[in-house]
Design a protein around this motif. Sequence first.
Motif, PDB file in Angstrom:
ATOM      1  N   VAL A  69       0.872  -1.182   0.000  1.00  0.00           N
ATOM      2  CA  VAL A  69       0.000   0.000   0.000  1.00  0.00           C
ATOM      3  C   VAL A  69       0.905   1.227   0.000  1.00  0.00           C
ATOM      4  O   VAL A  69       1.692   1.424   0.918  1.00  0.00           O
ATOM      5  N   CYS A  70       0.786   2.035  -1.031  1.00  0.00           N
ATOM      6  CA  CYS A  70       1.657   3.206  -1.132  1.00  0.00           C
ATOM      7  C   CYS A  70       1.237   4.280  -0.124  1.00  0.00           C
ATOM      8  O   CYS A  70       0.043   4.579   0.022  1.00  0.00           O
ATOM      9  N   PRO A  71       2.214   4.900   0.565  1.00  0.00           N
ATOM     10  CA  PRO A  71       1.867   5.936   1.538  1.00  0.00           C
ATOM     11  C   PRO A  71       1.371   7.240   0.892  1.00  0.00           C
ATOM     12  O   PRO A  71       0.882   8.112   1.610  1.00  0.00           O
ATOM     13  N   HIS A  72       1.482   7.365  -0.436  1.00  0.00           N
ATOM     14  CA  HIS A  72       0.953   8.570  -1.072  1.00  0.00           C
ATOM     15  C   HIS A  72      -0.566   8.557  -1.046  1.00  0.00           C
ATOM     16  O   HIS A  72      -1.189   9.261  -0.260  1.00  0.00           O
ATOM     17  N   ARG A  73      -1.180   7.734  -1.908  1.00  0.00           N
ATOM     18  CA  ARG A  73      -2.640   7.658  -1.889  1.00  0.00           C
ATOM     19  C   ARG A  73      -3.132   6.231  -2.077  1.00  0.00           C
ATOM     20  O   ARG A  73      -4.090   5.963  -2.777  1.00  0.00           O
ATOM     21  N   ALA A  74      -2.377   5.315  -1.399  1.00  0.00           N
ATOM     22  CA  ALA A  74      -2.827   3.918  -1.242  1.00  0.00           C
ATOM     23  C   ALA A  74      -2.782   3.089  -2.520  1.00  0.00           C
ATOM     24  O   ALA A  74      -3.475   2.071  -2.628  1.00  0.00           O
ATOM     25  N   GLY A  75      -1.983   3.502  -3.484  1.00  0.00           N
ATOM     26  CA  GLY A  75      -1.855   2.670  -4.693  1.00  0.00           C
ATOM     27  C   GLY A  75      -1.135   1.370  -4.391  1.00  0.00           C
ATOM     28  O   GLY A  75      -0.439   1.249  -3.380  1.00  0.00           O
ATOM     29  N   PRO A  76      -1.280   0.382  -5.291  1.00  0.00           N
ATOM     30  CA  PRO A  76      -0.538  -0.872  -5.112  1.00  0.00           C
ATOM     31  C   PRO A  76       0.887  -0.723  -5.648  1.00  0.00           C
ATOM     32  O   PRO A  76       1.110  -0.131  -6.701  1.00  0.00           O
ATOM     33  N   VAL A  89       7.966   0.476  -7.896  1.00  0.00           N
ATOM     34  CA  VAL A  89       7.403   1.672  -8.518  1.00  0.00           C
ATOM     35  C   VAL A  89       5.890   1.603  -8.378  1.00  0.00           C
ATOM     36  O   VAL A  89       5.248   0.704  -8.939  1.00  0.00           O
ATOM     37  N   CYS A  90       5.333   2.542  -7.627  1.00  0.00           N
ATOM     38  CA  CYS A  90       3.890   2.501  -7.387  1.00  0.00           C
ATOM     39  C   CYS A  90       3.122   2.581  -8.700  1.00  0.00           C
ATOM     40  O   CYS A  90       3.444   3.368  -9.589  1.00  0.00           O
ATOM     41  N   ARG A  91       2.097   1.754  -8.804  1.00  0.00           N
ATOM     42  CA  ARG A  91       1.318   1.648 -10.054  1.00  0.00           C
ATOM     43  C   ARG A  91       0.405   2.838 -10.283  1.00  0.00           C
ATOM     44  O   ARG A  91      -0.176   2.958 -11.360  1.00  0.00           O
ATOM     45  N   TYR A  92       0.275   3.706  -9.277  1.00  0.00           N
ATOM     46  CA  TYR A  92      -0.700   4.797  -9.425  1.00  0.00           C
ATOM     47  C   TYR A  92      -0.032   6.064  -9.971  1.00  0.00           C
ATOM     48  O   TYR A  92      -0.374   6.548 -11.053  1.00  0.00           O
ATOM     49  N   HIS A  93       0.955   6.627  -9.247  1.00  0.00           N
ATOM     50  CA  HIS A  93       1.596   7.855  -9.713  1.00  0.00           C
ATOM     51  C   HIS A  93       3.110   7.728  -9.858  1.00  0.00           C
ATOM     52  O   HIS A  93       3.793   8.715 -10.099  1.00  0.00           O
ATOM     53  N   GLY A  94       3.617   6.528  -9.652  1.00  0.00           N
ATOM     54  CA  GLY A  94       5.012   6.272  -9.973  1.00  0.00           C
ATOM     55  C   GLY A  94       6.044   6.646  -8.933  1.00  0.00           C
ATOM     56  O   GLY A  94       7.222   6.800  -9.282  1.00  0.00           O
ATOM     57  N   TRP A  95       5.666   6.813  -7.696  1.00  0.00           N
ATOM     58  CA  TRP A  95       6.700   6.994  -6.669  1.00  0.00           C
ATOM     59  C   TRP A  95       7.564   5.735  -6.649  1.00  0.00           C
ATOM     60  O   TRP A  95       7.052   4.621  -6.807  1.00  0.00           O
ATOM     61  N   VAL A  96       8.869   5.963  -6.421  1.00  0.00           N
ATOM     62  CA  VAL A  96       9.805   4.834  -6.454  1.00  0.00           C
ATOM     63  C   VAL A  96      10.368   4.607  -5.044  1.00  0.00           C
ATOM     64  O   VAL A  96      10.817   5.545  -4.388  1.00  0.00           O
TER      65      VAL A  96
HETATM   66  S1  FES Z   1      -0.501   6.274  -4.702  1.00  0.00           S
HETATM   67 FE1  FES Z   1       1.509   5.623  -4.985  1.00  0.00          FE
HETATM   68  S2  FES Z   1       2.431   7.208  -6.102  1.00  0.00           S
HETATM   69 FE2  FES Z   1       0.419   7.889  -5.727  1.00  0.00          FE
END
Ligand code: FES
Length: 354
Positions: A69-76, A89-96
Amino acid sequence: MATTLPASLYRGDEQYERERASVFSPSWLYVAHESELSAAGSYVATVRAGFPVLVSRGADGTLRGFHNVCPHRAGPLVHDGAGTASSFVCRYHGWVFEPDGALRGARDFGEPGPAEGCRLWDVQAAAWRGLVFVNLDGSAPPLLESLGTFADEVGGFDLEGFVPAGTWSHDLECNWKTYAENYLEGYHIPLVHRELARSIDVARYEVEVHENWVLHRAPPKDGTVLDGRWLWRWPNLALNVYDDAMNLEQFLPLGPDRTRVAYQYFSRDGTLDEDVSRLSKLLLDEDAAICEAVQRNLNAGVYGHGVLSERHEGGVARFQDLVRAASASRGAADGGLGPRSSRVSARWPRPRGA
Ligand code: FES
Ligand SMILES: [Fe+2]
């Protein structure tokens, strides 16, 4: 005489959320065989009691676990399944994220950037004799300490010499406790499992109850000596081990009224004995039918609670004591779900200026 848990604990979202927090989050849960995580950068992503979890093997050989669970906005971070990755690499907005969970970069985020120290939420991950476990809220004692005498019970078996020989799973329309309790007694065998009842001496079926694990035994009728162990370990793992084969059975809750029973078979050479596979599918079909019927009756509002046989249902009584103890320790559903527990949330620093 012990009385059973009330039927009301076998249904409904509220109790299910309570058990996610009180039973599954604080326990060590089996997630993968170590052969799936042998290469540097390999990972396995899966879900346990609704918690998406990721276990990976770093280039330094360390096994690490994270909430997927990504700490940005919960992406996988990764899709469920196995794979290899040198970073996440988060599947939602690409944080690495680095393999150790640290944030390497927040793609095109602008100023101000994410808080200093922003990282993935850790879960404890550890291996014991080829089996990889996670503890989601980080509160459990070290794995070997938690396994205790369960680990000693299979000390004489060469678990490391087994290789995967196949998997199989089946979804049941029942609460996970309904299935677990069925697993924990042999009382139903003569009625539910006719073929099994013909091959074992049901009258000598024994259940040996320990603190958080149970051993089943029944001599085969043909006079051979049973050299295996049928073991269950709180909350949801069964381990059946013999000299030449092993199978793991997990009771995976998919919701308050759905449970996936997942088998992993192992052997010395990776081939699956057809008889073993046929018999385990037959037994599960028989158990599924009776558990689903029991669940319908638990839901019907007729049965409040019942009684347990000391002769046959000691394993069920211990399981129900553990459920009661877990509920008493974490009564509230908002008390300990994954990263919201104090130990893990301490690693999520406040945004700058807050
Ligand atoms: S939710 Fe993971 S980069 Fe936005
Ligand atoms: Fe059964």
